[in-house]
Design a protein around this motif. Sequence first.
Motif, PDB file in Angstrom:
ATOM      1  N   MET A 180     -15.114 -41.040 -29.233  1.00 59.10           N
ATOM      2  CA  MET A 180     -15.466 -40.132 -28.140  1.00 59.10           C
ATOM      3  C   MET A 180     -15.508 -38.685 -28.623  1.00 59.10           C
ATOM      4  N   LEU A 181     -16.495 -37.936 -28.170  1.00 62.96           N
ATOM      5  CA  LEU A 181     -16.584 -36.518 -28.472  1.00 62.96           C
ATOM      6  C   LEU A 181     -15.562 -35.742 -27.656  1.00 62.96           C
ATOM      7  N   PHE A 182     -15.079 -34.665 -28.232  1.00 63.51           N
ATOM      8  CA  PHE A 182     -14.078 -33.851 -27.546  1.00 63.51           C
ATOM      9  C   PHE A 182     -14.625 -33.285 -26.240  1.00 63.51           C
ATOM     10  N   GLU A 183     -15.883 -32.855 -26.241  1.00 62.59           N
ATOM     11  CA  GLU A 183     -16.480 -32.303 -25.028  1.00 62.59           C
ATOM     12  C   GLU A 183     -16.583 -33.351 -23.929  1.00 62.59           C
ATOM     13  N   ASP A 184     -16.829 -34.603 -24.304  1.00 62.53           N
ATOM     14  CA  ASP A 184     -16.920 -35.682 -23.318  1.00 62.53           C
ATOM     15  C   ASP A 184     -15.569 -35.916 -22.644  1.00 62.53           C
ATOM     16  N   ALA A 185     -14.514 -36.002 -23.454  1.00 57.10           N
ATOM     17  CA  ALA A 185     -13.172 -36.204 -22.888  1.00 57.10           C
ATOM     18  C   ALA A 185     -12.770 -35.029 -22.009  1.00 57.10           C
ATOM     19  N   LEU A 186     -13.077 -33.828 -22.445  1.00 54.46           N
ATOM     20  CA  LEU A 186     -12.733 -32.649 -21.650  1.00 54.46           C
ATOM     21  C   LEU A 186     -13.485 -32.645 -20.325  1.00 54.46           C
ATOM     22  N   GLY A 187     -14.755 -33.022 -20.345  1.00 50.88           N
ATOM     23  CA  GLY A 187     -15.534 -33.061 -19.111  1.00 50.88           C
ATOM     24  C   GLY A 187     -15.008 -34.080 -18.120  1.00 50.88           C
ATOM     25  N   ARG A 188     -14.581 -35.240 -18.593  1.00 50.47           N
ATOM     26  CA  ARG A 188     -14.029 -36.261 -17.696  1.00 50.47           C
ATOM     27  C   ARG A 188     -12.730 -35.776 -17.046  1.00 50.47           C
ATOM     28  N   LEU A 189     -11.884 -35.153 -17.825  1.00 49.10           N
ATOM     29  CA  LEU A 189     -10.624 -34.645 -17.273  1.00 49.10           C
ATOM     30  C   LEU A 189     -10.862 -33.518 -16.272  1.00 49.10           C
ATOM     31  N   LYS A 190     -11.828 -32.658 -16.554  1.00 49.67           N
ATOM     32  CA  LYS A 190     -12.118 -31.557 -15.641  1.00 49.67           C
ATOM     33  C   LYS A 190     -12.677 -32.078 -14.324  1.00 49.67           C
ATOM     34  N   ALA A 191     -13.512 -33.114 -14.377  1.00 52.08           N
ATOM     35  CA  ALA A 191     -14.051 -33.696 -13.144  1.00 52.08           C
ATOM     36  C   ALA A 191     -12.936 -34.305 -12.302  1.00 52.08           C
ATOM     37  N   PHE A 192     -12.003 -35.005 -12.939  1.00 51.13           N
ATOM     38  CA  PHE A 192     -10.880 -35.595 -12.196  1.00 51.13           C
ATOM     39  C   PHE A 192      -9.974 -34.512 -11.626  1.00 51.13           C
ATOM     40  N   ASP A 193      -9.713 -33.470 -12.394  1.00 51.80           N
ATOM     41  CA  ASP A 193      -8.853 -32.377 -11.922  1.00 51.80           C
ATOM     42  C   ASP A 193      -9.488 -31.662 -10.739  1.00 51.80           C
ATOM     43  N   GLU A 194     -10.796 -31.473 -10.774  1.00 53.22           N
ATOM     44  CA  GLU A 194     -11.477 -30.820  -9.667  1.00 53.22           C
ATOM     45  C   GLU A 194     -11.421 -31.676  -8.402  1.00 53.22           C
ATOM     46  N   ARG A 195     -11.532 -32.991  -8.558  1.00 52.80           N
ATOM     47  CA  ARG A 195     -11.430 -33.879  -7.397  1.00 52.80           C
ATOM     48  C   ARG A 195     -10.025 -33.804  -6.786  1.00 52.80           C
ATOM     49  N   LEU A 196      -8.997 -33.741  -7.627  1.00 53.69           N
ATOM     50  CA  LEU A 196      -7.636 -33.606  -7.112  1.00 53.69           C
ATOM     51  C   LEU A 196      -7.455 -32.313  -6.335  1.00 53.69           C
ATOM     52  N   ARG A 197      -8.029 -31.238  -6.840  1.00 57.38           N
ATOM     53  CA  ARG A 197      -7.892 -29.943  -6.164  1.00 57.38           C
ATOM     54  C   ARG A 197      -8.595 -29.967  -4.812  1.00 57.38           C
ATOM     55  N   ARG A 198      -9.764 -30.585  -4.735  1.00 54.34           N
ATOM     56  CA  ARG A 198     -10.462 -30.671  -3.459  1.00 54.34           C
ATOM     57  C   ARG A 198      -9.670 -31.502  -2.465  1.00 54.34           C
ATOM     58  N   ARG A 199      -9.051 -32.578  -2.935  1.00 56.65           N
ATOM     59  CA  ARG A 199      -8.265 -33.427  -2.046  1.00 56.65           C
ATOM     60  C   ARG A 199      -7.038 -32.683  -1.521  1.00 56.65           C
ATOM     61  N   ASP A 200      -6.381 -31.914  -2.391  1.00 62.01           N
ATOM     62  CA  ASP A 200      -5.213 -31.157  -1.957  1.00 62.01           C
ATOM     63  C   ASP A 200      -5.592 -30.092  -0.934  1.00 62.01           C
ATOM     64  N   GLN A 201      -6.732 -29.445  -1.148  1.00 67.06           N
ATOM     65  CA  GLN A 201      -7.166 -28.410  -0.223  1.00 67.06           C
ATOM     66  C   GLN A 201      -7.571 -29.002   1.124  1.00 67.06           C
ATOM     67  N   ALA A 202      -8.166 -30.195   1.116  1.00 67.17           N
ATOM     68  CA  ALA A 202      -8.600 -30.818   2.362  1.00 67.17           C
ATOM     69  C   ALA A 202      -7.438 -31.407   3.148  1.00 67.17           C
ATOM     70  N   GLY A 203      -6.345 -31.779   2.446  1.00 67.66           N
ATOM     71  CA  GLY A 203      -5.213 -32.401   3.124  1.00 67.66           C
ATOM     72  C   GLY A 203      -4.517 -31.452   4.067  1.00 67.66           C
ATOM     73  N   GLY A 204      -3.968 -30.353   3.584  1.00 66.81           N
ATOM     74  CA  GLY A 204      -3.283 -29.364   4.403  1.00 66.81           C
ATOM     75  C   GLY A 204      -2.127 -29.956   5.177  1.00 66.81           C
ATOM     76  N   GLU A 205      -1.940 -29.474   6.429  1.00 68.22           N
ATOM     77  CA  GLU A 205      -0.896 -29.959   7.323  1.00 68.22           C
ATOM     78  C   GLU A 205      -1.545 -30.648   8.503  1.00 68.22           C
ATOM     79  N   GLY A 206      -0.881 -31.625   9.067  1.00 63.99           N
ATOM     80  CA  GLY A 206      -1.436 -32.339  10.211  1.00 63.99           C
ATOM     81  C   GLY A 206      -1.046 -33.791  10.154  1.00 63.99           C
ATOM     82  N   ALA A 207      -2.045 -34.649  10.376  1.00 63.33           N
ATOM     83  CA  ALA A 207      -1.756 -36.081  10.470  1.00 63.33           C
ATOM     84  C   ALA A 207      -1.200 -36.632   9.171  1.00 63.33           C
TER      85      ALA A 207
END
Length: 288
Positions: A180-207
């Motif tokens: 695997m190329l280093f750029e490929d591994a870095l891109g996969r991790l960045k995509a997963f990290d961005e998805r986690l951040r969006r999920r945390d921001q959408a969760g907030g407080e509530g149900a």
Amino acid sequence: MSIVPYAGGTGGSPPQSVPLLTGDNYTAWSIKVEANLDAAGLWEAVVVREDAAAPVIAKKDKPARAYLLGALAEDLLLQVASKKTAAEVWASLKARFVGADRVRAARLGTLRGEFELLRMAESESLDAFAGRLGGMAACYAALGSTLEDAALVKKLLDSVPNRLYAAVAGIEQFCDVGTMLFEDALGRLKAFDERLRRRDQAGGEGADGQLLYTAAQWRARERRRGGARGDDDDDVRSEVSGFGGNRRSRCYKCGERGHFKRECPQLKKAPAAERALLVDDVEDAGLL
């Protein structure tokens, strides 16, 4: 004594230029200089062979010396300017940097230790950590060595914080990490990290947050919201279940504490129809 004809160098174009020797790039510089002088037929003047003809060496010496002096930084040039032949210039430079290989090996050892200890901080971004890995690879290249993509990918996957562990497990399971190329591994991790951040921001407080309440916290919350109604519900549930219940709860009939609704003195004075309605309500609650 026969004269060996000179095959090139003095009459033709000079060897192609190389980067200046500054003191930190001796290993790469010496390789390029040797290749250029040899291609121009001037290397014999630098490394004199026993069977070489003296007139030929003398004819090659001046262009070779001029080329070497032109490939030196100013401070190094002043130190070897007194050398009269190309062989003397080369020998002086080699003596100055004779420990270059040993120093390079020592620096590489130190660099490898720093690379092994490299870790990504919890608050550090993937781009920042990738920049540190890139700087480490540049240091390796400056010492004449290379950091392969396989080593960089392994270090990246081993160093990320726990929040990215799921992505690392997926990459190792479904991808060939060795190729695997280093750029490929870095891109996969960045995509997963961005998805986690969006999920945390959408969760907030509530149900979603309410699912984390304990049973005691939930009952306390319901009592705050429902007031006395919560006590009445506890009273009804106690009556239906047949257990002793809470004797301090409030009677649903008269509002006083200390007895259940079925034991209320006022209920005994109520008409028969009202008592039958109470029995029906209790049976319906038991079915629920």
